[in-house]
Design a protein around this motif. Structure first.
Motif, PDB file in Angstrom:
ATOM      1  N   ASN A  19       3.866  -0.732  -1.801  1.00  0.00           N
ATOM      2  CA  ASN A  19       3.339   0.576  -2.201  1.00  0.00           C
ATOM      3  C   ASN A  19       2.177   0.971  -1.284  1.00  0.00           C
ATOM      4  O   ASN A  19       1.417   0.101  -0.832  1.00  0.00           O
ATOM      5  CB  ASN A  19       2.815   0.543  -3.633  1.00  0.00           C
ATOM      6  N   PRO A  20       1.968   2.262  -1.062  1.00  0.00           N
ATOM      7  CA  PRO A  20       0.757   2.689  -0.338  1.00  0.00           C
ATOM      8  C   PRO A  20      -0.521   2.555  -1.154  1.00  0.00           C
ATOM      9  O   PRO A  20      -1.619   2.728  -0.623  1.00  0.00           O
ATOM     10  CB  PRO A  20       1.053   4.162  -0.008  1.00  0.00           C
ATOM     11  N   GLU A  62       4.763   5.048  -5.184  1.00  0.00           N
ATOM     12  CA  GLU A  62       5.315   5.192  -3.836  1.00  0.00           C
ATOM     13  C   GLU A  62       4.926   6.529  -3.203  1.00  0.00           C
ATOM     14  O   GLU A  62       5.285   6.793  -2.053  1.00  0.00           O
ATOM     15  CB  GLU A  62       6.838   5.056  -3.873  1.00  0.00           C
ATOM     16  N   SER A  63       4.203   7.366  -3.940  1.00  0.00           N
ATOM     17  CA  SER A  63       3.787   8.680  -3.453  1.00  0.00           C
ATOM     18  C   SER A  63       2.515   8.552  -2.627  1.00  0.00           C
ATOM     19  O   SER A  63       1.494   8.049  -3.107  1.00  0.00           O
ATOM     20  CB  SER A  63       3.547   9.620  -4.638  1.00  0.00           C
ATOM     21  N   ALA A  64       2.558   9.057  -1.400  1.00  0.00           N
ATOM     22  CA  ALA A  64       1.372   8.988  -0.540  1.00  0.00           C
ATOM     23  C   ALA A  64       0.213   9.787  -1.126  1.00  0.00           C
ATOM     24  O   ALA A  64      -0.957   9.375  -1.045  1.00  0.00           O
ATOM     25  CB  ALA A  64       1.714   9.495   0.858  1.00  0.00           C
ATOM     26  N   ALA A  67      -1.188   7.872  -4.144  1.00  0.00           N
ATOM     27  CA  ALA A  67      -1.855   6.669  -3.629  1.00  0.00           C
ATOM     28  C   ALA A  67      -3.211   7.018  -3.033  1.00  0.00           C
ATOM     29  O   ALA A  67      -4.196   6.277  -3.204  1.00  0.00           O
ATOM     30  CB  ALA A  67      -0.970   5.990  -2.595  1.00  0.00           C
ATOM     31  N   ALA A  68      -3.290   8.155  -2.354  1.00  0.00           N
ATOM     32  CA  ALA A  68      -4.566   8.559  -1.767  1.00  0.00           C
ATOM     33  C   ALA A  68      -5.612   8.799  -2.856  1.00  0.00           C
ATOM     34  O   ALA A  68      -6.791   8.429  -2.701  1.00  0.00           O
ATOM     35  CB  ALA A  68      -4.372   9.818  -0.921  1.00  0.00           C
TER      36      ALA A  68
END
Length: 721
Positions: A19-20, A62-64, A67-68
């Motif tokens: 994951n990010p 898994e969403s950038a 995750a940010a």
């Protein structure tokens, strides 16, 4: 690049290693980072075969973009609830107290000193279905932490203190009567009010297989002779066994049914379900005399032996509900296309193509129709698909297909093998291959019980080998004899996590059952040692109860007791059963008295809360029952001994201790531990049966009918007044 979870052993954590999200495992590194960065902790708890955990991972972790947000504003921790049930219980208590519901994935926000201040379960990435979007929740919590810190901290302190007060409970009185058999009658009446007489089970959809309920009802029947209790248990087990919640091709039971008819399952398979349902089926077979339940037990054991057993004999944890569907025309199937039940469902066209002339029998037997048979399909996942269940009996199929029952049985054998072989070509669901001490203990108990009570089964030796190999594997990987400690989890060469109360209790249960199946004193010695250590680590000597943890880990902010017999029985319930049984084996009244002290916590009114703690109320039945010791002595494998063993197995004796001993291979260690066995031997060259109550034995008998009469006399149910 993989994150820190790539170094972990937990299959659940490893699923999130790419994951990010900048994940931490639960531990001091994460807590120090939260303090240093002055950030709240986002704690995500789940397990590797959890369907909605997979959904939330794909949608959010898994969403950038999400995750940010997590990486900027939070320290994110991922935790496997099956490895750390102690941490899970603390924060589940918080989520349930503040939201009125719970489940997994569980999402909890903590202060850097681990106090929870906001929580929930699954959050979609954006607001839908009446649920707030995860991105919006993160944004608002980050704002509150920045702008309203004192209010957040005060709220966390308040809720933790309230949880501490709520979970502390009150000390039991110095002396309180253990419930008598009237509490058992009350418990049966409670179940009768909720019983679904049409479909089996209790209440409406969704329905979960909760074997502790069934064991209570069967043992209530054994104590009182109440046939209503027996019929509710048998009807529920039969409904599950013929429903779609059971895998009719590969064996075993799925996690639960989304409908009231046991037709449409959530397809996950858990080791602890298999173990407890085997025990329930075995007790049902003895209580009813119906071979059907024994056959279901053995079919379930076969599934575990084939698909949930490691090379060294240890039992593995679970199989996922989701899997990739078979690729069509060589197309590549992606992770995102995993589907619930894809491994298990069939179209009518597949059935017709694969089975040819046998397809008509399969359609009738398993309820297969052209448009699909999933009447309850809340997510629309099974359109056009068939979920196999027993729609017609052998006799019904035979009558409607103009066949003999034997011909139908032969056809079903071919059908099952053909579908099994075809299914084996499909992508399998994910296997969680960690070894959990507690769950292995349950499965050891189940396999050993099968070896003990299925005296006429040709597979009896298989089940004994299965139980013994697993017990030896647990001793090898998870038992630290030098420091008298049991570890909880073994995987990929690493044993970790200090065992919890349930680990000691369940493994001791398995060892007790294995001793009764083998008369091998090493298993009795281990059960006694585990029970003694459990008391040292987890017993509340003031209250009479049992803590789930030792209280020595400062990172676990509440030390809880677990009384709820849910998907797994409470450690306290299993411990009480172990104490009474061990006391009945070695003649130690102090062990039985310790069990009584726990039962005194609940008093005479325990029957009123039977839906919360059915296994503990079953212990009250055991407390009020005669607890005979029954021994068969004779050369192993000889026909006369086999006849006595089969007679013993034909009786439903949930409160008895039973053993079989070969006098030619005198188990000296066992005799030394149990001197009351010393005088027992064959009589006039024939195998003999001994029936004792409180270690006072009747004259031995060699005739099977006389043995049956002695057993009945010692264990007859109490007459209903």
């Amino acid at each position: 690049m993989p994150n820190r979870l790539a170094r972990e052993r937990s299959p659940y954590l490893l699923q999130h290693a790419n994951n990010p999200v900048d994940w931490f495992p639960w531990g001091d590194e994460a807590f120090a980072h939260a303090r240093d960065e002055d950030k709240p902790i986002f704690l995500s708890i789940g397990y590797s075969t959890c369907h909605w955990c997979h959904v939330m991972e794909h949608e959010s972790f898994e969403s950038a973009g999400i995750a940010a947000q997590l990486n900027r504003d939070f320290v994110s921790i991922k935790l496997d609830r099956e490895e750390r049930p102690d941490v899970d219980r603390v924060y589940m208590s918080f989520v349930q107290a503040t939201t009125g519901a719970g489940g997994w994935p569980m999402s909890v926000w903590l202060t850097p000193d681990l106090k929870p201040f906001f929580g929930g379960t699954y959050f979609p990435p954006e607001s839908r279905w009446g649920r707030p979007g995860f991105s919006d929740v993160l944004r608002e919590i980050a704002r509150a932490w920045r702008d309203e810190r004192p209010r957040v901290l005060q709220g966390a302190d308040t809720i933790v203190e309230r949880l501490r007060q709520a979970t502390a409970g009150e000390s039991a009185p110095d002396r309180a009567p253990v419930a008598d058999r009237r509490a058992i009658d009350t418990g049966v009446a409670q179940f009768a009010q909720a019983f679904d007489a049409r479909h089996g089970g209790f209440g409406g959809a969704p329905k979960f297989p909760r074997p502790a309920e069934l064991l209570f009802l069967l043992q209530a029947f054994a104590l009182t002779g109440d046939t209503k209790a027996k019929s509710m248990a048998l009807d529920t087990l039969r409904a599950m066994a013929i429903g779609g919640i059971r895998d009719h091709i590969g064996g075993g039971f799925h996690r639960y049914s989304v409908d009231a008819e046991w037709r449409v399952p959530h397809f996950e398979k858990m080791l602890y379900d298999q173990a407890q349902l085997v025990i329930a089926c075995l007790e049902a077979a003895q209580a009813s005399g119906e071979a059907f339940y024994a056959a279901v037990a053995e079919d379930t054991l076969d599934y575990v032996r084939r698909d949930l057993t490691a090379a060294d004999g240890a039992f593995l944890s679970a199989e996922d509900a989701d899997s990739l569907p078979p690729p069509a025309d060589g197309a590549t199937v992606t992770h995102a296309e995993k589907r619930e039940g894809a491994f298990y469902v069939w179209t009518a066209a597949e059935i017709d193509r694969l089975l040819g002339d046998d397809a008509a029998v399969a359609r009738r037997r398993f309820g297969i129709v052209d448009g699909g048979n999933a009447l309850a399909d809340p997510q629309g996942e099974f359109r056009g698909q068939n979920l196999l269940y027993i729609a017609q009996s052998i006799e019904e199929v035979a009558a409607r297909a103009s066949m003999t029952p034997d011909a139908v049985m032969a056809a079903l054998g071919r059908i099952r093998q053909t579908l099994f072989d075809e299914r084996s070509k499909r992508p399998r669901p994910h296997l969680d291959d960690k070894v959990i001490a507690a769950w292995n203990g349950l499965m050891i108990a189940a396999a050993a019980r099968a070896a003990r009570v299925l005296a006429d089964s040709p597979r009896r030796g298989d089940w004994l080998t299965m139980a013994t190999r697993a017990a030896e594997a647990v001793r090898m990987h998870l038992w630290r004899a030098d420091r008298r400690r049991l570890l909880r989890r073994y995987r990929d060469g690493e044993a970790a996590v200090e065992g919890f109360c349930e680990d000691y209790a369940y493994v001791a249960w398995g060892a007790i059952e294995l001793f009764q199946a083998t008369a091998d004193a090493r298993w009795l010695d281990w059960a006694l040692e585990l029970t003694a250590i459990e008391r040292e680590l987890f017993s509340d000597e003031t209250d009479g109860g049992w803590f789930s943890t030792t209280g020595q880990d400062p990172r676990v902010i509440l030390r809880l007791k677990e009384d709820y017999d849910g998907a797994e029985p409470a450690a306290a319930s299993v411990t009480v059963r172990n104490l009474i049984t061990l006391g009945s084996i070695i003649g130690d009244a102090a062990l039985v008295a310790r069990a009584g002290r726990t039962l005194e916590r609940y008093g005479p009114q325990i029957g009123q809360v039977v839906r919360v703690m059915p296994f503990m109320v079953a212990n009250a039945a055991l407390w009020n029952a005669a607890r005979p010791q029954i021994v068969v002595v004779g050369p192993e494998g000889r026909e006369d001994r086999r006849g006595l063993e089969e007679e013993l197995a034909a009786h439903y004796l949930p409160f008895a201790v039973t053993l079989a001993i070969d006098p030619a291979a005198r188990p000296e260690a066992t005799i030394a531990k149990l001197p009351w066995l010393a005088a027992m031997d064959v009589r006039d060259g024939r195998a003999a049966g001994y029936v004792c109550v409180d270690f006072v034995c009747r004259a031995p008998v060699t005739d099977r009918a006389a043995f049956a009469a002695e057993i009945e006399n010692a264990s007859a149910p109490r007459r209903i007044i």
